[in-house]
Design a protein around this motif. Sequence first.
Motif, short mmCIF file in Angstrom:
data_model
loop_
_atom_site.label_atom_id
_atom_site.label_comp_id
_atom_site.label_asym_id
_atom_site.label_seq_id
_atom_site.Cartn_x
_atom_site.Cartn_y
_atom_site.Cartn_z
N LYS A 166 16.87 -23.05 -1.59
CA LYS A 166 17.90 -24.03 -1.55
C LYS A 166 17.54 -25.28 -2.22
O LYS A 166 18.60 -26.10 -2.51
N LEU A 167 16.35 -25.63 -2.41
CA LEU A 167 15.91 -26.95 -2.98
C LEU A 167 16.53 -26.90 -4.18
O LEU A 167 16.84 -27.97 -5.00
N GLY A 168 16.45 -25.77 -5.17
CA GLY A 168 17.26 -25.53 -6.48
C GLY A 168 15.88 -26.04 -7.38
O GLY A 168 15.35 -26.99 -7.18
N ALA A 169 16.04 -25.77 -8.73
CA ALA A 169 15.22 -25.81 -9.79
C ALA A 169 15.45 -27.23 -10.18
O ALA A 169 14.48 -27.81 -10.65
N LYS A 170 16.58 -27.95 -10.34
CA LYS A 170 16.83 -29.09 -10.96
C LYS A 170 16.29 -30.13 -9.80
O LYS A 170 15.52 -30.95 -10.37
N LYS A 171 16.35 -30.17 -8.69
CA LYS A 171 15.49 -31.06 -7.79
C LYS A 171 14.27 -31.16 -7.80
O LYS A 171 13.52 -31.83 -7.86
N LEU A 172 13.81 -29.66 -7.84
CA LEU A 172 12.39 -29.39 -7.87
C LEU A 172 11.60 -30.15 -9.12
O LEU A 172 10.65 -30.54 -9.06
N THR A 173 12.40 -29.83 -10.40
CA THR A 173 11.85 -30.57 -11.64
C THR A 173 11.70 -31.93 -11.54
O THR A 173 10.80 -32.62 -11.86
N ALA A 174 12.80 -32.55 -11.00
CA ALA A 174 12.65 -34.15 -10.75
C ALA A 174 11.58 -34.70 -10.07
O ALA A 174 10.74 -35.54 -10.20
N LYS A 175 11.23 -33.74 -8.89
CA LYS A 175 10.07 -34.08 -7.80
C LYS A 175 8.81 -33.86 -8.66
O LYS A 175 8.00 -34.91 -8.36
N LEU A 176 8.80 -32.84 -9.37
CA LEU A 176 7.44 -32.48 -10.19
C LEU A 176 7.40 -33.60 -11.12
O LEU A 176 5.85 -34.19 -11.17
N LEU A 177 8.21 -34.07 -11.90
CA LEU A 177 8.04 -35.20 -12.79
C LEU A 177 7.50 -36.67 -12.29
O LEU A 177 6.91 -37.23 -12.76
N SER A 178 8.21 -36.72 -11.17
CA SER A 178 7.97 -38.00 -10.32
C SER A 178 6.41 -37.98 -10.13
O SER A 178 5.95 -39.22 -9.93
N ARG A 179 5.92 -36.91 -9.99
CA ARG A 179 4.52 -36.94 -9.59
C ARG A 179 3.53 -36.43 -10.59
O ARG A 179 2.29 -36.27 -10.22
N LEU A 180 3.77 -36.63 -11.70
CA LEU A 180 2.91 -35.98 -12.90
C LEU A 180 2.35 -37.19 -13.15
O LEU A 180 2.61 -37.98 -14.31
N ASN A 181 1.17 -37.38 -12.58
CA ASN A 181 0.08 -38.56 -12.74
C ASN A 181 -1.26 -38.04 -12.80
O ASN A 181 -1.59 -37.19 -12.17
N PRO A 182 -2.40 -38.72 -13.57
CA PRO A 182 -3.58 -38.35 -13.52
C PRO A 182 -4.07 -38.37 -11.94
O PRO A 182 -3.91 -39.33 -11.26
N GLY A 183 -4.99 -37.44 -11.77
CA GLY A 183 -5.76 -37.18 -10.39
C GLY A 183 -4.82 -36.54 -9.49
O GLY A 183 -5.42 -36.35 -8.30
N GLU A 184 -3.59 -36.22 -9.58
CA GLU A 184 -2.88 -35.63 -8.55
C GLU A 184 -3.33 -34.17 -8.20
O GLU A 184 -3.75 -33.55 -9.37
N VAL A 185 -3.22 -33.66 -7.19
CA VAL A 185 -3.66 -32.61 -6.83
C VAL A 185 -2.12 -31.92 -6.40
O VAL A 185 -1.75 -32.08 -5.22
N MET A 186 -1.53 -30.96 -7.07
CA MET A 186 -0.14 -30.52 -6.73
C MET A 186 -0.23 -29.23 -6.09
O MET A 186 -0.89 -28.17 -6.57
N LEU A 187 0.55 -29.02 -5.05
CA LEU A 187 0.67 -27.73 -4.48
C LEU A 187 1.89 -27.06 -4.80
O LEU A 187 3.40 -27.64 -4.33
N LEU A 188 1.93 -25.91 -5.23
CA LEU A 188 3.01 -25.02 -5.31
C LEU A 188 2.65 -23.62 -4.62
O LEU A 188 1.53 -23.37 -4.29
N HIS A 189 3.85 -22.70 -5.14
CA HIS A 189 3.62 -21.66 -4.41
C HIS A 189 4.11 -20.28 -5.47
O HIS A 189 5.22 -20.66 -5.94
N ASP A 190 3.20 -19.23 -5.51
CA ASP A 190 3.71 -18.23 -6.57
C ASP A 190 3.90 -16.99 -5.81
O ASP A 190 3.93 -15.91 -6.22
N CYS A 191 4.25 -17.40 -4.32
CA CYS A 191 4.69 -15.88 -3.70
C CYS A 191 5.55 -16.44 -2.63
O CYS A 191 5.30 -17.65 -1.94
N GLY A 192 6.61 -15.98 -2.12
CA GLY A 192 7.76 -16.11 -1.29
C GLY A 192 7.60 -15.30 -0.07
O GLY A 192 8.94 -15.45 0.66
N ARG A 193 6.55 -14.52 0.27
CA ARG A 193 6.55 -13.46 1.16
C ARG A 193 5.90 -13.94 2.55
O ARG A 193 5.46 -12.98 3.37
N THR A 194 5.69 -15.09 2.94
CA THR A 194 5.02 -15.66 3.95
C THR A 194 6.06 -16.23 4.92
O THR A 194 6.92 -16.52 4.49
#
Length: 463
Positions: A166-194
Amino acid sequence: METLLLWLFYITTFYAFIPGLITRIFGYRVFRRGVGVKDYALTFDDGPDPEYTPRLLDLLKEHDAKATFFVVGAHAERHPELIRRMHDEGHLIGIHNYVHKSNWIMRPGTVRKQIQRTDDIIHSITGQRSIYYRPPWGIVNLFDFSKRRQVRIILWSAMFGDWKEKLGAKKLTAKLLSRLNPGEVMLLHDCGRTLGADPKAPANMLTALKTMLEEADKRGLKSIRVDEMIRASEKAREGRLSFGKMLLVWCWLMWEKAFQFMFRLKTVSPENPFFHYRLRSYSGDTIEMGEGSVLKKGDRIVELHFDNRRLFELGVSSRSEAQLAIRMIRYTQKELPDLAEIIASSEELASAKALYGVSMINRGPEKFGFLVTDLPDGLFAKSTRVYLRILLSVIHPSGGNRLKRRADALVPKTMLMPITDLLRSYGKPHPGSLTKSVKHSEEDAELSVTLSDADLPGVHAVH
């Protein structure tokens, strides 16, 4: 019933809540952010997934981006071809337990088996072991700290809630771009079965990530593996202490003052403190000290302690292990004759049977006349080992690396010297042995290498 609930509260607090709190607030014993100039780190949890992981690998390859995958062992076991592809395309593979279950609700032995089983699966597919571990939901327990000798706990600096569709691709994109900085360790998920995730959520993640990678290319930012970021961060931070370590040092030095006050420690050289001492009764097992001399329970000993502040200052100001070893040798050479003079002038101290301390030195003190023996196994030995490892990681010029390379050698041992030997070797009537060690630089060089190899900076008389 109330007593049982109270005990459950205490166990939960110390086993789970407090460890989780100090890792999140202070980053204690975990890696969660780098210090890059042009680099950041993409990390993906819960996979591999047969639908979304191949699409993600295609996207990363298109942008020449490297990532770290913290895989669930059961998923990796079902899809070895995806693990093999991750490895072949240069990504780092980490451990996310065999099943996606919180460490708070598992016993330490169960967590250890989860990690080992997943590592075995990764090794069977890629031929390589993994030491990088992210506990599910980033939740650690008290015993996860001790596993740092086998695995490196990796958390994150930016999390986006991408497991919810329900977060949606648009809101998620904005969140990702806001934290696109050197040194960041970004947590994402390539599986939705947990548990708690939505099966279709990774589709939004892939859409948002594509936009972010395009923006990163424009800015000249590059996603790198977590191990590469750790190496770069450690190099950039050489000689500097993190806030977490500074807090630990402060607590350590406060304990030093409290201990000295409570047990009335005296100082060999008050104007330039290095050794503290106290007279007490020995309470350990019987020890043969040679020449028919035996130390047994109830005998009086002079217990030796290093000055914590001086130990810290020497550790952080030394450019190398060899320099630190040599500096400590010089202090010891100066202090032992002064201590011998103090003991010789006190009838009470001179009546003690031995000079006593606990240390991580395996070799080296023998050069000064100490007898080194194993510390009897038990709670005292285990707690001492944990304490000295933490101490070493803070004060040693390369303490963290020493813990990884030489964990098996870092074992606290008992150091003993009969008081008669101390007075004979370092007292005023017989200063020959000391004079010889000071005058001959080649002996100093030999001793410095020996003590450096033996992790001299880990020496500490236990409080």
